[in-house]
Every structure is written in structure tokens, then in C-alpha cells.
Design a protein around this motif. Structure first.
Motif, short mmCIF file in Angstrom:
data_model
loop_
_atom_site.label_atom_id
_atom_site.label_comp_id
_atom_site.label_asym_id
_atom_site.label_seq_id
_atom_site.Cartn_x
_atom_site.Cartn_y
_atom_site.Cartn_z
N ALA A 232 20.87 27.30 18.86
CA ALA A 232 21.62 26.27 19.57
C ALA A 232 22.56 26.91 20.60
O ALA A 232 22.70 26.41 21.72
CB ALA A 232 22.42 25.43 18.58
N PHE A 233 23.19 28.00 20.21
CA PHE A 233 24.10 28.69 21.13
C PHE A 233 23.33 29.27 22.31
O PHE A 233 23.76 29.17 23.46
CB PHE A 233 24.84 29.80 20.37
N GLN A 234 22.16 29.89 22.03
CA GLN A 234 21.33 30.43 23.10
C GLN A 234 20.96 29.33 24.09
O GLN A 234 21.02 29.52 25.31
CB GLN A 234 20.06 31.05 22.53
N ARG A 235 20.52 28.21 23.54
CA ARG A 235 20.09 27.11 24.40
C ARG A 235 21.24 26.58 25.24
O ARG A 235 21.08 26.23 26.40
CB ARG A 235 19.51 25.98 23.54
N SER A 236 22.42 26.52 24.63
CA SER A 236 23.60 26.02 25.36
C SER A 236 23.96 26.96 26.52
O SER A 236 24.18 26.50 27.65
CB SER A 236 24.80 25.90 24.41
N VAL A 237 24.02 28.27 26.22
CA VAL A 237 24.34 29.25 27.26
C VAL A 237 23.28 29.22 28.36
O VAL A 237 23.60 29.23 29.56
CB VAL A 237 24.44 30.67 26.66
N GLY A 238 22.01 29.18 27.95
CA GLY A 238 20.94 29.14 28.93
C GLY A 238 20.97 27.91 29.80
O GLY A 238 20.77 27.98 31.02
N THR A 239 21.26 26.77 29.20
CA THR A 239 21.32 25.52 29.96
C THR A 239 22.45 25.53 30.97
O THR A 239 22.26 25.16 32.14
CB THR A 239 21.50 24.33 28.99
N LEU A 240 23.63 25.95 30.53
CA LEU A 240 24.79 25.96 31.44
C LEU A 240 24.59 26.96 32.57
O LEU A 240 24.90 26.66 33.74
CB LEU A 240 26.06 26.30 30.66
N THR A 241 24.05 28.15 32.24
CA THR A 241 23.81 29.16 33.28
C THR A 241 22.80 28.65 34.30
O THR A 241 23.01 28.74 35.52
CB THR A 241 23.30 30.47 32.66
N GLY A 242 21.68 28.11 33.80
CA GLY A 242 20.66 27.59 34.70
C GLY A 242 21.15 26.42 35.53
O GLY A 242 20.82 26.29 36.72
N ALA A 243 21.98 25.56 34.92
CA ALA A 243 22.49 24.38 35.63
C ALA A 243 23.45 24.80 36.74
O ALA A 243 23.43 24.22 37.84
CB ALA A 243 23.19 23.46 34.64
N VAL A 244 24.30 25.79 36.47
CA VAL A 244 25.24 26.26 37.49
C VAL A 244 24.50 26.82 38.69
O VAL A 244 24.79 26.48 39.85
CB VAL A 244 26.19 27.32 36.90
#
Length: 422
Positions: free
Chosen positions: A61-73
Motif C-alpha cells: 500500500a505504501f509503495q502504491r501510494s508513493v508511486g501514485t503521488l510521484t507519477g501524478a506530480v
């Protein structure tokens, strides 16, 4: 290869429930005065979070959260740059997006979140390639993040949901391995064992194998308690990587046994302890099975093979047991001679080997037994009561006659949740 149909497990059911809840949330959002988002992204995030263990789920869940925020930015920066320059031309966008992958991945490397790189790229590309030409692509960025976090929350909640169950954390549960616990066709037993151990159930194993063989066979099982090894000759602490209890064969009995083995024209492996290190002395190999055994196991970090020419035979030598690997007819003849000469001064056992036509014979101290070690194991674990699982009728508390593996773990779950009543 025979096709097998294992039962539908909890992880499959939870995955279906998590996806269904994501769809339900999407349906509810259609009635709200906001953008609905896309349930596909939430469902993917939820599925990624459905894992066998709770800590793995939280890590994913943490990986997905970090990945999502990084990709979204980076996706938002990409949109802002091309919109401001008015360069929303398909060919230019596609080429630029491929170049943009470099800073996306590099950012996760700098943050030491390399496992999030894939998700960062997925999110970035879904924004850059799919929605660069939308009338209002910025709203998609927001909804993409919302969808993912909805899926993460649902996935973690569904995966961690457990009905309240009380387990017996005071009784010591001890299981054999061969024909009892090993289940090559399914991962169920390993996962469920780990869950029981993590919940506080005192579970361990008793085996004829050495610690090295045990570690290989039980790889992935989170054993925490000491184990009975070498058919009751020792207790080994897996966490501390040391022997806690050992029962030695008399030096005079060992000398007599080795003399008889030599007279029969056979070689033997003498397992001794030097401080807390297991040393295995060997002589001249008499058959291909012995040679293969040596070549296969001599590089193990848990085995220390030494030629007999370097052996110091003195009163301080501590011998755990002697092993002979030979053809069946030779083993049966040797066993008869050893019993005639040694009598009750030694315990002799023999078993099939992994080499066709060959068998193992082992010579132990008469005090080296699983039963004797069981009382010592209870002292080390602080347990007053023990329940044993095995495949020999009448010798164990719980008789396993159905191949073991998954069935054994199911019986263990039932017993420890009924507080030892069986």
C-alpha cells in the motif's frame, strides 16, 4: 502432468470482495456533485494490496501510494508544460513522455523507493499519453489519485479483516515433517502456519533431518522456537543459530560401531560437535551414493565435512551419531551385527534414502530420542503441555494419515482454536 484443482482460497475471495467494494464506491460517487473517477484504477490498487500477510499488504500500500503521488506530480508538470507551450501534438507528446520517464524513475531512486518505480511510470504514462488531449486533463490527475487511494484503503481494510478468534498460545505444538507437514502442491500450509505463529501459537517441528536440511525444506516458514533435529540427538535454536541440547554417543560404543562398519567393508560419516559447530568426518567412499551426498552437501554453510585423516580421536571428542549410506542388503546385514554387538548401549535406526536402492543407517546414544528431547523443549519454551503430530499410529497425539501438508495445518488450526481439545 496431472491437473489439480485446489480449493478457492481466502485471498481469491478477498480480491473479489475488494473489487466489488471499489465498484460500489464508484456507484455511490455517481450520485455526488463531483467527478466520478474511473473504478478501474481503484480496483487495481485494491488487488495489489491483497497479500497473504498484513505487513506485506501495508508495504504494498505504501509503495502504491508513493508511486501514485510521484507519477501524478510528474504527470501534472507534463500537462502544465505542454499546455503552456501549446505543443499538444501527438508525436511530440509521445516522444517527450518517453524522455520524461528518466526523471520519474530517478526520483524514486533518490527517495530510495525503487519498488515504487513501476507504479510511478504507470500513473505518469496514463496521464501523459491518455489525457494530454482532454479538455480538462487536470481533473483527471486529481481523480486518478483519489481512485488509487480509495482502492488502497479498501484493499488494506479487506485484507486485514479477521473475525475475532481466540487461539491457544500456551500449549506447545510439535509436528513431524516428512509425510506430515510437507505439501509440495500448495502454498496454503506455509501461509497459514506463518499466520498462526504470528498470532502467538507455539509451533515447532521435530525431525530426523539436520538443521541444514530443515532450513532448506522449511524455507519461508517463520519458525521462531527451537526445533528437535537429528532424530532426537539435539535441539537447535534457529534464531540464534546454535545448539541448545545435545545427547552424545559413548566414545567406546562409537569406536566399536566404527570397527564393525569397517569390517563390513563400509564407510561411515561421524557427526561430532566442536564447541557449537557440527563437524562431519568421512572416510574413503565405497559407493556412488556416498560421493554424491558429499558433493551435494559439502558446500552448505551448516555442514562442515572433514576427512577422517584430520580427526583427533580422544576422550574429549563429542559424537552425536554415526551415519552409513549403503545398499539395502548391506544395511540389513550391518544392522544385525550392530545390534548383536552393541545391544542396548546404542539406538540404531534405518530409513530409505533419496538414492534408489540405498538406505541410511544411524547409530545414536540410547538416550537420544525425540521423547527425551520433548521434555527439554518444553523447558526451553516455557510450555507445560505439548501436542504432537505424526504419521505413526499410537505414537503421536494427533495421527496424520492423509498425506499431511494442508490437512495437518487445518487440524492444527482447529485444535489450537479449541484450546487443545482433540
Amino acid at each position: 502432468m496431472k491437473l489439480t484443482f485446489p480449493p478457492i482460497g481466502a485471498r481469491i475471495v478477498k480480491s473479489s470482495i475488494a473489487v466489488g467494494l471499489c465498484m460500489a464506491v464508484y456507484f455511490i460517487r455517481t450520485f455526488l456533485p463531483v467527478e466520478n473517477g474511473i473504478p478501474f484504477y481503484g480496483a487495481l490498487a485494491a488487488l495489489w494490496c491483497i497479500q497473504p500477510y498484513s505487513d506485506t499488504t501495508k508495504n504494498n500500500a505504501f509503495q502504491r501510494s508513493v508511486g501514485t503521488l510521484t507519477g501524478a506530480v510528474y504527470g501534472l508538470l507534463f500537462l502544465l508544460m505542454f499546455r503552456r507551450l501549446d505543443l499538444v501534438i501527438p508525436e511530440f507528446v509521445y516522444i517527450s513522455a518517453s524522455i520524461f520517464i528518466i526523471p520519474v524513475i530517478y526520483t524514486t531512486v533518490v527517495m530510495n523507493k525503487r519498488n515504487a518505480s513501476f507504479f510511478s511510470c504507470v500513473v505518469f504514462l496514463s496521464i501523459a499519453l491518455t489525457h494530454s488531449f482532454d479538455a480538462d486533463p487536470y481533473l483527471f490527475v486529481l481523480n486518478r489519485v483519489i481512485d488509487t487511494f480509495i482502492g488502497i484503503i479498501i484493499g488494506v481494510a479487506v485484507n486485514d479483516f479477521r473475525l475475532p478468534v481466540r487461539t491457544d498460545n500456551t500449549t506447545l505444538y510439535v509436528s513431524g515433517i516428512d509425510d506430515v507437514l510437507i505439501s509440495p502442491s500448495s502454498n496454503y500450509s506455509k501461509v497459514e502456519l506463518n499466520r498462526l505463529i504470528r498470532s502467538g501459537v507455539k509451533f515447532t517441528v521435530s525431525t530426523t533431518r539436520t538443521p541444514a536440511e530443515l532450513m532448506s525444506i522449511m524455507n519461508g516458514t517463520e519458525l521462531k522456537l527451537p526445533v528437535i533435529v537429528m532424530d532426537g540427538a539435539a535441539i537447535y535454536d534457529i534464531k540464534e543459530k546454535k545448539y541448545l541440547e545435545m545427547t552424545y554417543l559413548s566414545n567406546s560404543v562409537s569406536e566399536e560401531a566404527e570397527r564393525i562398519i569397517s569390517e563390513c567393508g563400509l564407510n561411515c560419516f561421524v557427526n561430532t560437535m566442536l564447541d557449537t559447530t557440527l563437524l562431519i568426518y568421512y572416510g574413503e567412499f565405497r559407493n556412488p551414493a556416498e560421493k554424491n551426498l558429499f558433493e551435494t552437501h559439502s558446500h552448505s554453510a551448516y555442514r562442515n565435512y572433514i576427512s577422517s585423516e584430520y580427526r583427533r580421536k580422544d576422550d574429549n571428542e563429542r559424537i552425536l551419531y554415526i551415519t552409513v549410506l549403503a545398499e539395502k542388503i548391506d544395511i540389513f546385514l550391518l544392522e544385525r551385527r550392530l545390534r548383536q554387538k552393541l545391544g542396548v548401549s546404542a539406538r540404531i535406526s534405518f530409513s530409505d534414502s533419496e538414492y534408489e536402492g540405498f538406505m541410511y543407517l544411524k547409530v545414536f546414544s540410547p538416550m537420544a530420542s525425540k521423547e527425551n528431547m520433548m521434555s527439554k523443549l518444553k523447558e526451553h519454551t516455557g510450555a507445560e503441555k505439548a501436542v504432537t503430530f505424526g504419521s505413526i499410529r499410537g505414537k503421536y497425539d494427533v495421527y496424520i494419515n492423509d498425506g499431511g501438508g494442508n490437512a495437518t495445518v487445518k487440524k492444527l488450526k482447529k485444535i489450537c482454536r479449541s484450546h487443545g481439545n482433540f
